[in-house]
Motif scaffolding. Structure first.
Motif, PDB file in Angstrom:
ATOM      1  N   SER A 111       8.109  -9.365  13.593  1.00 26.93           N
ATOM      2  CA  SER A 111       8.642  -8.559  14.610  1.00 26.93           C
ATOM      3  C   SER A 111       8.439  -7.130  14.589  1.00 26.93           C
ATOM      4  CB  SER A 111      10.198  -8.580  14.648  1.00 26.93           C
ATOM      5  OG  SER A 111      10.706  -8.274  13.111  1.00 26.93           O
ATOM      6  N   ARG A 112       7.931  -6.474  13.309  1.00 28.09           N
ATOM      7  CA  ARG A 112       7.623  -5.246  13.326  1.00 28.09           C
ATOM      8  C   ARG A 112       6.395  -4.726  13.804  1.00 28.09           C
ATOM      9  NH1 ARG A 112       5.751  -7.063   8.138  1.00 28.09           N
ATOM     10  NH2 ARG A 112       3.992  -6.258   7.489  1.00 28.09           N
ATOM     11  N   MET A 113       5.096  -6.040  14.214  1.00 31.19           N
ATOM     12  CA  MET A 113       4.005  -5.854  14.476  1.00 31.19           C
ATOM     13  C   MET A 113       3.781  -5.069  15.803  1.00 31.19           C
ATOM     14  SD  MET A 113       2.162  -6.640  11.971  1.00 31.19           S
ATOM     15  CE  MET A 113       2.599  -7.305  10.356  1.00 31.19           C
ATOM     16  N   LYS A 114       2.767  -4.026  15.964  1.00 37.09           N
ATOM     17  CA  LYS A 114       2.387  -3.375  17.140  1.00 37.09           C
ATOM     18  C   LYS A 114       1.024  -3.836  17.487  1.00 37.09           C
ATOM     19  CE  LYS A 114       5.613   0.489  16.605  1.00 37.09           C
ATOM     20  NZ  LYS A 114       5.681   2.036  16.578  1.00 37.09           N
ATOM     21  N   TYR A 115       0.172  -4.216  16.571  1.00 28.84           N
ATOM     22  CA  TYR A 115      -1.313  -4.221  16.845  1.00 28.84           C
ATOM     23  C   TYR A 115      -1.492  -5.560  16.042  1.00 28.84           C
ATOM     24  CZ  TYR A 115      -0.596   0.770  17.362  1.00 28.84           C
ATOM     25  OH  TYR A 115      -0.031   1.697  17.689  1.00 28.84           O
ATOM     26  N   VAL A 116      -1.952  -6.572  16.716  1.00 33.73           N
ATOM     27  CA  VAL A 116      -2.302  -7.987  16.253  1.00 33.73           C
ATOM     28  C   VAL A 116      -3.594  -8.477  16.629  1.00 33.73           C
ATOM     29  CG1 VAL A 116      -1.575 -10.495  15.955  1.00 33.73           C
ATOM     30  CG2 VAL A 116       0.206  -8.636  16.371  1.00 33.73           C
ATOM     31  N   TYR A 117      -4.476  -9.157  15.769  1.00 27.07           N
ATOM     32  CA  TYR A 117      -5.970  -9.217  16.091  1.00 27.07           C
ATOM     33  C   TYR A 117      -6.245 -10.782  15.793  1.00 27.07           C
ATOM     34  CZ  TYR A 117      -5.955  -4.207  16.193  1.00 27.07           C
ATOM     35  OH  TYR A 117      -5.768  -2.861  16.232  1.00 27.07           O
ATOM     36  N   PHE A 118      -6.208 -11.575  16.790  1.00 23.27           N
ATOM     37  CA  PHE A 118      -6.567 -12.761  16.629  1.00 23.27           C
ATOM     38  C   PHE A 118      -8.105 -13.313  17.125  1.00 23.27           C
ATOM     39  CE2 PHE A 118      -1.899 -13.327  17.140  1.00 23.27           C
ATOM     40  CZ  PHE A 118      -1.680 -13.695  16.120  1.00 23.27           C
ATOM     41  N   GLN A 119      -8.774 -12.352  17.158  1.00 26.25           N
ATOM     42  CA  GLN A 119     -10.430 -12.523  17.875  1.00 26.25           C
ATOM     43  C   GLN A 119     -11.291 -13.246  16.913  1.00 26.25           C
ATOM     44  OE1 GLN A 119      -9.265  -9.415  17.036  1.00 26.25           O
ATOM     45  NE2 GLN A 119     -10.825  -8.300  16.200  1.00 26.25           N
ATOM     46  N   ASN A 120     -12.223 -13.979  17.565  1.00 28.03           N
ATOM     47  CA  ASN A 120     -13.298 -14.753  16.886  1.00 28.03           C
ATOM     48  C   ASN A 120     -12.846 -15.833  15.766  1.00 28.03           C
ATOM     49  OD1 ASN A 120     -15.152 -12.628  17.749  1.00 28.03           O
ATOM     50  ND2 ASN A 120     -14.733 -11.403  15.818  1.00 28.03           N
ATOM     51  N   ASN A 121     -11.956 -16.610  16.630  1.00 31.31           N
ATOM     52  CA  ASN A 121     -11.374 -17.904  15.947  1.00 31.31           C
ATOM     53  C   ASN A 121     -11.758 -19.108  16.926  1.00 31.31           C
ATOM     54  OD1 ASN A 121     -10.300 -17.194  13.394  1.00 31.31           O
ATOM     55  ND2 ASN A 121      -8.937 -15.474  14.616  1.00 31.31           N
ATOM     56  N   LEU A 122     -10.861 -20.196  16.672  1.00 32.04           N
ATOM     57  CA  LEU A 122     -10.998 -21.240  17.371  1.00 32.04           C
ATOM     58  C   LEU A 122      -9.734 -21.809  18.000  1.00 32.04           C
ATOM     59  CD1 LEU A 122     -13.178 -23.360  14.604  1.00 32.04           C
ATOM     60  CD2 LEU A 122     -14.079 -22.294  16.357  1.00 32.04           C
TER      61      LEU A 122
END
Length: 382
Positions: A111-122
């Motif tokens: 819940s504390r996250m403001k910036y999340v990076y999931f790029q370059n996956n499947l």
């Protein structure tokens, strides 16, 4: 007597054992087990996601002839814990890095996250409610995955009322995701399979400043840009558009429409956008018949790219224009009236770069008053 034996006898007396029951090998093993148990003072558990059951707290068995210790209460994993698939730097506690890890699913977002990076996956899908816990998100990077529209919840972004940047370029989307939060400022959807943008697809996005839809299969935009009151940049290049979008926003500064199939532009089309600076429409099907005399007579435009179309004449442009690209057309005459309606000491064009190469104009066809009209020009290619 060895020290171990002495200690065994003491412990045996405390536990009510008689010396006659003493066996050195067996009781030495018992002592080691007892000492191990006495040192055990903490309990560990594996982190879990909120939608799963809480992990159990493990307790160790007591020695057979001692009182059993009370089992500790089950402990719940805190919702701020970083998923084991990702990295959450201690010095940047509101960011979670899950990129380039061959992930096929979305890990739980604390819940504390403001910036999340999931790029370059499947990743192929986004389940409904995937971000309901992370309502503070401002940046969400999902680009370079395999996400398809049919495997994406219709309201996955519904609770992200602070989201400002959404990156979903390089996926398998066939339609715009939505509804999108009104807080959105940048929407990156290039390199997908979107074919149509309904007029209400971007409704309510009054804070959107940049829209990237290049390299799709869009054949129709309708009036989808009209209500975007803050839009500064619209990149619709490399699509299948045959018409320009209806109703440009007044805030627009950059419009990219190159590599489409547009053959006409309505009269005074750009007048509704008084801040427009850059217009790129190269590699289309524009003809003289599809343009009026005032199509590009906008005082705000500084750069106009009409290269690689089907123009036979130089269209009339405003004297404030600085860069004009017309190479690769079928232009066969150099008309000075396209740049200056009146040629004298006071009236002249601010044009600095003029590209006319790759046309049918001969170099000796330049009129004698061209240097006076184009006195600011530093590059003229014929």
């Amino acid at each position: 007597m060895p020290w171990a034996t002495t200690l065994i006898l003491i412990l045996a007396g405390l536990c009510g054992s008689s010396l006659g029951q003493y066996n050195e090998e067996e009781d030495l093993a018992w002592l080691q087990y007892y000492l191990r148990q006495s040192r055990a003072s903490s309990y560990n558990y594996v982190p879990y996601y909120e939608e799963e059951s809480p992990a159990y707290a493990y307790s160790y068995p007591s020695a057979t002839d001692t009182e059993p210790e009370p089992e500790p209460e089950p402990q719940q994993a805190a919702p701020w814990r970083c998923p084991q698939e990702c990295d959450c730097p201690p010095n940047f506690s509101s960011a979670m890095y899950c990129d380039t890890r061959n992930l096929r699913y979305l890990p739980f977002v604390p819940s504390r996250m403001k910036y999340v990076y999931f790029q370059n996956n499947l990743i192929t899908s986004i389940q409904e409610g995937a971000f309901d816990n992370a309502t503070e998100l401002e940046w969400l990077a999902l680009h370079n995955n395999r996400i398809g529209s049919e495997k994406m919840g219709r309201k996955v972004f519904g609770k992200l009322q602070r989201l400002e940047r959404l990156y979903m370029n390089n996926n398998n989307l066939t339609r715009l995701p939505g509804p999108l939060p009104r807080s959105l400022r940048e929407l990156h959807l290039s390199y997908n399979r979107i074919s149509k943008v309904p007029s209400n697809a971007l409704e309510g996005l009054e804070n959107l400043t940049a829209l990237y839809l290049s390299h799709n299969f869009i054949f129709e935009m309708g009036a989808s840009l009209k209500g975007l009151k803050s839009l500064i940049l619209a990149d619709l290049s490399y699509n299948n558009l045959r018409k320009v979008p209806e109703g440009l926003p007044a805030s627009l500064e950059q419009l990219y429409l190159e590599y489409n199939y547009i053959d006409a532009i309505p009269d005074e089309y750009f007048q509704v956008s008084p801040r427009l600076l850059y217009v790129r429409m190269s590699h289309n099907s524009l003809t003289d018949q599809g343009l009026s005399g005032n199509t590009f007579n906008s005082s705000s435009i500084l750069e106009l790219d009409l290269s690689y179309n089907r123009l036979q004449k130089i269209p009339r442009v405003n004297t404030n224009l600085e860069n004009l690209y017309l190479q690769g057309n079928q232009i066969n005459e150099f008309s000075i009236s396209s740049f200056c309606s009146v040629v004298d000491v006071v009236n002249y064009s601010r044009l600095q770069v003029l590209r006319l190469d790759g046309n049918e104009i001969k170099r000796n066809a330049v009129p004698p008053d061209a240097p006076l009209c184009l006195r600011r020009a530093t590059v003229i290619e014929i």
